[in-house]
Design a protein around this motif. Structure first.
Motif, short mmCIF file in Angstrom:
data_model
loop_
_atom_site.label_atom_id
_atom_site.label_comp_id
_atom_site.label_asym_id
_atom_site.label_seq_id
_atom_site.Cartn_x
_atom_site.Cartn_y
_atom_site.Cartn_z
N ILE A 1 -65.08 134.69 -47.70
CA ILE A 1 -65.67 134.20 -46.46
C ILE A 1 -64.64 133.41 -45.66
O ILE A 1 -64.45 133.63 -44.47
N TYR A 2 -64.00 132.45 -46.33
CA TYR A 2 -62.95 131.66 -45.68
C TYR A 2 -62.19 130.93 -46.79
O TYR A 2 -62.78 130.15 -47.54
N PHE A 3 -60.89 131.16 -46.87
CA PHE A 3 -60.13 130.70 -48.01
C PHE A 3 -60.11 129.18 -48.17
O PHE A 3 -59.89 128.66 -49.27
N VAL A 4 -60.38 128.44 -47.08
CA VAL A 4 -60.35 126.98 -47.15
C VAL A 4 -61.57 126.42 -47.90
O VAL A 4 -61.50 125.35 -48.49
N ILE A 5 -62.69 127.14 -47.89
CA ILE A 5 -63.92 126.61 -48.48
C ILE A 5 -63.77 126.32 -49.97
O ILE A 5 -64.03 125.19 -50.41
N PRO A 6 -63.38 127.28 -50.81
CA PRO A 6 -63.25 126.95 -52.23
C PRO A 6 -62.16 125.93 -52.50
O PRO A 6 -62.29 125.08 -53.39
N LEU A 7 -61.08 125.99 -51.73
CA LEU A 7 -60.02 124.99 -51.89
C LEU A 7 -60.54 123.60 -51.57
O LEU A 7 -60.26 122.63 -52.30
N ALA A 8 -61.30 123.48 -50.48
CA ALA A 8 -61.87 122.19 -50.11
C ALA A 8 -62.83 121.68 -51.18
O ALA A 8 -62.83 120.49 -51.51
N LEU A 9 -63.65 122.57 -51.74
CA LEU A 9 -64.58 122.18 -52.79
C LEU A 9 -63.86 121.59 -54.00
O LEU A 9 -64.26 120.56 -54.55
N ILE A 10 -62.80 122.26 -54.41
CA ILE A 10 -62.05 121.80 -55.58
C ILE A 10 -61.42 120.44 -55.31
O ILE A 10 -61.47 119.54 -56.16
N LEU A 11 -60.86 120.26 -54.13
CA LEU A 11 -60.26 118.97 -53.78
C LEU A 11 -61.33 117.89 -53.66
O LEU A 11 -61.10 116.73 -54.05
N MET A 12 -62.51 118.25 -53.14
CA MET A 12 -63.60 117.27 -53.03
C MET A 12 -64.08 116.84 -54.41
O MET A 12 -64.34 115.65 -54.65
N ILE A 13 -64.22 117.80 -55.31
CA ILE A 13 -64.65 117.47 -56.68
C ILE A 13 -63.62 116.59 -57.36
O ILE A 13 -63.95 115.60 -58.04
N TRP A 14 -62.35 116.93 -57.19
CA TRP A 14 -61.28 116.13 -57.77
C TRP A 14 -61.29 114.72 -57.17
O TRP A 14 -61.16 113.73 -57.89
N MET A 15 -61.47 114.63 -55.86
CA MET A 15 -61.50 113.32 -55.21
C MET A 15 -62.70 112.51 -55.68
O MET A 15 -62.59 111.30 -55.95
N ASN A 16 -63.87 113.14 -55.77
CA ASN A 16 -65.06 112.44 -56.22
C ASN A 16 -64.88 111.92 -57.65
O ASN A 16 -65.22 110.76 -57.95
N ASP A 17 -64.33 112.74 -58.51
CA ASP A 17 -64.10 112.34 -59.90
C ASP A 17 -63.12 111.17 -59.98
O ASP A 17 -63.34 110.20 -60.69
N THR A 18 -62.03 111.28 -59.22
CA THR A 18 -61.00 110.24 -59.26
C THR A 18 -61.50 108.93 -58.65
O THR A 18 -61.31 107.85 -59.21
N MET A 19 -62.15 109.02 -57.49
CA MET A 19 -62.63 107.82 -56.82
C MET A 19 -63.75 107.15 -57.62
O MET A 19 -63.83 105.91 -57.68
N ALA A 20 -64.62 107.95 -58.22
CA ALA A 20 -65.69 107.38 -59.04
C ALA A 20 -65.10 106.64 -60.24
O ALA A 20 -65.58 105.57 -60.64
N TYR A 21 -64.03 107.20 -60.81
CA TYR A 21 -63.37 106.57 -61.95
C TYR A 21 -62.72 105.25 -61.53
O TYR A 21 -62.86 104.23 -62.22
N ILE A 22 -62.05 105.25 -60.38
CA ILE A 22 -61.38 104.03 -59.91
C ILE A 22 -62.39 102.95 -59.53
O ILE A 22 -62.29 101.79 -59.97
N VAL A 23 -63.39 103.33 -58.70
CA VAL A 23 -64.39 102.35 -58.27
C VAL A 23 -65.17 101.81 -59.47
O VAL A 23 -65.40 100.61 -59.59
#
Length: 276
Positions: A139-161
């Motif tokens: 559909i659009y190559f940015v969508i899955p890439l964005a999802l993976i980065l969002m999940i990684w960011m959520n995991d990392t930020m949740a761990y830090i906070v």
């Protein structure tokens, strides 16, 4: 704050992100299929390991895991072909796989009913999300890439906070998670998606608005957390700390992709309805 653990997790996450980006960004169409098949192969293997520990008295035929991996590869390939080429006849292949798995285990001389259900669950839990990953890439190559980065960011930020201000346990399934960390990770992930949506190139803004990326970030934070808890529950029932040892600081493939597996179906539905 346990800095050695944090940097170990961060290093593994960076390697993981690089590998995923290569699979998602290469122009060769086979790259995304190879990436999805590899993830599916590894996750199914670890899933069967967990199921055999959760149900120690059940009979799991040695050939069932390999057959499930083969059928899972068929699901991963056939669903995107059906979605992207509008050929519903291919759906027949996807329907046949779970039926065959159930028949083969029930009719075996040693009934493997639980093993058969486990194989079908593996197809829905692992192989179908991998098919959605490939479809989203189409559909659009940015969508899955964005999802993976969002999940990684959520995991990392949740761990830090959570490490700094976390006090209220989120769930007994995962005692280290806190409400403060979970909320902080979600808020920062959605904020990051809003920044991306605002500063995205005009070619992206013509088709996708800021709200689209914020919704995907919300899905990554909520469904991703649910996926993490689901896998934590399976590990607790199996009596193991990690599903494997593929990635230092993160455990096995299921430990790394648990959030993505649950996020992908929701992201696919949103993208297919509102972003296509």
């Amino acid at each position: 704050m346990n800095w050695p653990v944090f940097f170990t997790r961060l290093g593994s996450a960076i390697v993981f992100a690089i590998v995923m980006m290569l699979g998602l960004l290469l122009e060769n169409p086979s790259a995304i299929f190879m990436l999805a098949l590899l993830i599916g192969f590894l996750c199914i293997r670890e899933f069967f390991k967990l199921m055999s520990l959760i149900f120690p008295d059940a009979y799991f035929p040695e050939w069932l895991m390999w057959l499930t991996q083969i059928f899972g590869a068929g699901v991963t390939v056939s669903i995107p072909m059906m979605m992207l080429t509008a050929t519903p006849q291919i759906a027949i292949i996807t329907v046949i796989f779970p039926v065959l798995l159930m028949l083969l285990t029930i009719l075996h001389k040693k009934t493997g009913l639980i093993a058969g259900f486990s194989a079908i669950v593996a197809l829905f839990y692992i192989s179908m999300p991998m098919a959605f990953l490939v479809t989203l890439r189409g559909i659009y190559f940015v969508i899955p890439l964005a999802l993976i980065l969002m999940i990684w960011m959520n995991d990392t930020m949740a761990y830090i906070v959570g490490s700094f201000i976390g006090k209220t346990p989120f769930s007994p399934i995962s005692p280290k998670k806190t409400w403060e960390g979970t909320a902080g990770g979600a808020i920062l992930t959605i904020a990051g998606a809003a920044v991306w949506g605002y500063f995205a190139p005009d070619s992206v803004k013509q088709n996708y608005q800021m709200i689209d990326w914020m919704v995907l970030a919300l899905l990554a934070a909520t469904a991703g957390t649910a996926g993490d808890l689901l896998e934590s529950k399976m590990k607790r029932l199996a009596g193991v700390k990690d599903s494997g040892n593929m990635m230092p600081g993160h455990g096995g493939a299921l430990d790394r992709f648990d959030s993505l597996l649950v996020t992908l179906p929701f992201a696919f539905c949103y993208a297919a309805l509102f972003m296509n």
